[in-house]
Write an enzyme that holds these catalytic residues in place. Structure first.
Site, PDB file in Angstrom:
ATOM      1  N   GLY A 233      70.980  60.193 -10.500  1.00  0.00           N
ATOM      2  CA  GLY A 233      71.989  61.077  -9.799  1.00  0.00           C
ATOM      3  C   GLY A 233      73.119  60.737  -9.157  1.00  0.00           C
ATOM      4  O   GLY A 233      74.313  61.070  -9.282  1.00  0.00           O
TER       5      GLY A 233
ATOM      6  N   ASN B 117      69.786  68.905   0.225  1.00  0.00           N
ATOM      7  CA  ASN B 117      68.628  68.408   0.127  1.00  0.00           C
ATOM      8  C   ASN B 117      67.575  68.024   1.215  1.00  0.00           C
ATOM      9  O   ASN B 117      66.404  67.805   1.247  1.00  0.00           O
ATOM     10  CB  ASN B 117      69.030  66.730  -0.510  1.00  0.00           C
ATOM     11  CG  ASN B 117      70.065  66.023   0.538  1.00  0.00           C
ATOM     12  OD1 ASN B 117      71.291  66.599   0.459  1.00  0.00           O
ATOM     13  ND2 ASN B 117      69.646  64.772   1.089  1.00  0.00           N
TER      14      ASN B 117
ATOM     15  N   GLN C 145      68.588  69.032  -6.474  1.00  0.00           N
ATOM     16  CA  GLN C 145      67.636  69.417  -5.544  1.00  0.00           C
ATOM     17  C   GLN C 145      66.972  70.811  -6.174  1.00  0.00           C
ATOM     18  O   GLN C 145      65.885  71.360  -5.940  1.00  0.00           O
ATOM     19  CB  GLN C 145      68.075  69.658  -4.084  1.00  0.00           C
ATOM     20  CG  GLN C 145      67.981  68.265  -3.137  1.00  0.00           C
ATOM     21  CD  GLN C 145      66.555  67.371  -3.340  1.00  0.00           C
ATOM     22  OE1 GLN C 145      65.554  68.156  -3.502  1.00  0.00           O
ATOM     23  NE2 GLN C 145      66.307  66.481  -3.147  1.00  0.00           N
TER      24      GLN C 145
ATOM     25  N   CYS D 279      67.657  58.815   1.449  1.00  0.00           N
ATOM     26  CA  CYS D 279      68.859  57.644   1.613  1.00  0.00           C
ATOM     27  C   CYS D 279      69.065  57.191   3.104  1.00  0.00           C
ATOM     28  O   CYS D 279      69.666  56.428   3.224  1.00  0.00           O
ATOM     29  CB  CYS D 279      70.080  57.856   0.906  1.00  0.00           C
ATOM     30  SG  CYS D 279      69.848  58.195  -0.974  1.00  0.00           S
TER      31      CYS D 279
END
Length: 379
Positions: free
Chosen positions: A70, A145, A173, A316
């Protein structure tokens, strides 16, 4: 009692069907650009996967460009918009870091599209911003997300179309959890990632509307119709295709998570948790809850020791003790370091949600008893 996995928004568990097709592809892994029999079989697997991925989002297979994930596909979408003449960027305040950073390093001016207290983009602000000089690329994810909040993409698309702009939608998502249709959303470009669907990590796709020009960002040979150089990850792409097909098949099962999620949500809210985005439409599999006085890493470790695997929001950022971007953008800074995201998937059952609620409530009550001066009740 075995541990339960409730972190599908970070990475879904790989589906058995995906493992099977990837094992077969790995055992017969010819170069898909070769003309011999093994190469042709590899090419056939990739083109089958291209059709499967396109079907998930109502697109033409020729519009699918496979990538490493992504992050790469989001960057390619944004750079394609700039190459097509977009002079500025409007980026949602709660976008994934890969979209925000791609915008920041683009060399073009970036404006942040604000969200309301539930994390929904401000369409009135967007309409006004689009009237300013310069063609704009607008980047809004279909669903957040962290919170699972679903954005009004079709409504935003009308504003973007009226202003002659470009709409880029990160649907990583939302795909597989709610219906996603490229034409209905009216996005110019849209991105997907295999591992959110129960496929392998390291495979993604950029999908474009008919007539929308996409540029290549990796240069070399002519793979992916010249739009993404480098030998394709044949086994991974084959797994992506099967994951997309399974996700489309299982959409009714994904909807079942809502009642399970809502029951767990009611229990944690009853003892003092704030439900992030609770008044907005959300993905049925996602619960994002926050409290003051109990930081996310402490919650995650406690729950993990109790056999419940969840996260603190974006994969992340988790583990880096950073405030939640989504919570901060909603104006809830006091809660930004106390968020926990729970997300189910294809392998989740109702009792998993019940176990999360049992564990979190028990752990929070113990924490309050030990640290009454650090914990504040929130509505």
């Amino acid at each position: 009692m075995s541990a339960i996995y409730l972190d599908y928004n970070a990475s879904g568990l790989v589906r058995p069907e995906v493992r099977d097709v990837m094992a077969g592809a790995l055992a017969d892994n010819g170069n898909p650009s070769a003309v011999h029999a093994a190469g042709r079989r590899a090419r056939a697997r990739i083109e089958t996967a291209r059709a499967q991925v396109a079907e998930l989002v109502g697109a033409d297979p020729t519009a699918v460009v496979f990538s490493s994930g992504g992050t790469e596909s989001n960057a390619q979408g944004i750079l394609s918009a700039i190459a097509a003449g977009c002079e500025r960027l409007i980026v949602g305040a709660t976008e994934h870091p890969c979209v925000a950073e791609a915008a920041n390093v683009s060399g073009r001016p970036v404006e942040i599209l604000p969200v309301d207290a539930n994390g929904v983009v401000d369409l009135d602000w967007l309409a006004e911003a689009l009237q300013r000089p310069g063609r704009a690329v607008v980047a809004i994810h279909h669903a957040n997300n962290e919170s699972g909040v679903i954005q009004p993409i079709a409504e935003a698309a009308k504003l973007v179309r009226a202003a002659g702009g470009w709409l880029h939608v990160d649907a990583i998502q939302s795909a597989g959890k709610i219906p996603v249709d490229l034409r209905a959303l009216d996005a110019d470009t849209l991105t997907l990632s295999a591992h959110k669907l129960g496929g392998p990590q390291g495979v993604g796709a950029l999908i474009s509307k008919e007539g929308v020009p996409v540029i290549r960002t990796l240069h070399g040979s002519g793979q992916e119709r010249g739009l993404r150089a480098g030998t394709e990850n044949g086994p991974g792409i084959a797994g992506f295709g099967v994951a997309a097909e399974c996700a489309a098949r299982d959409l009714p099962l994904a909807a079942a998570h809502k009642s399970w999620r809502d029951a767990a949500e009611a229990r944690v809210a009853a003892v003092g948790a704030t439900i992030i985005g609770g008044a907005a439409e959300r993905l049925p599999n996602t619960l994002f809850t926050a409290v003051e006085g109990w930081d996310s890493p402490q919650q995650l470790i406690t729950l993990d020791l109790m056999g419940v695997m969840v996260s603190a929001g974006s994969a992340c950022s988790s583990g880096k003790t950073r405030p939640s971007k989504a919570i901060s953008a909603m104006g809830l800074d006091r809660l930004a370091t106390g968020g926990v995201r729970v997300s189910g998937g294809w392998g989740t059952v109702e009792s998993d949600w019940q176990r999360f609620a049992d564990a979190w409530v028990a752990a929070y009550e113990k924490h309050r008893a030990r640290h009454p001066d650090r914990v504040k009740e929130v509505a």
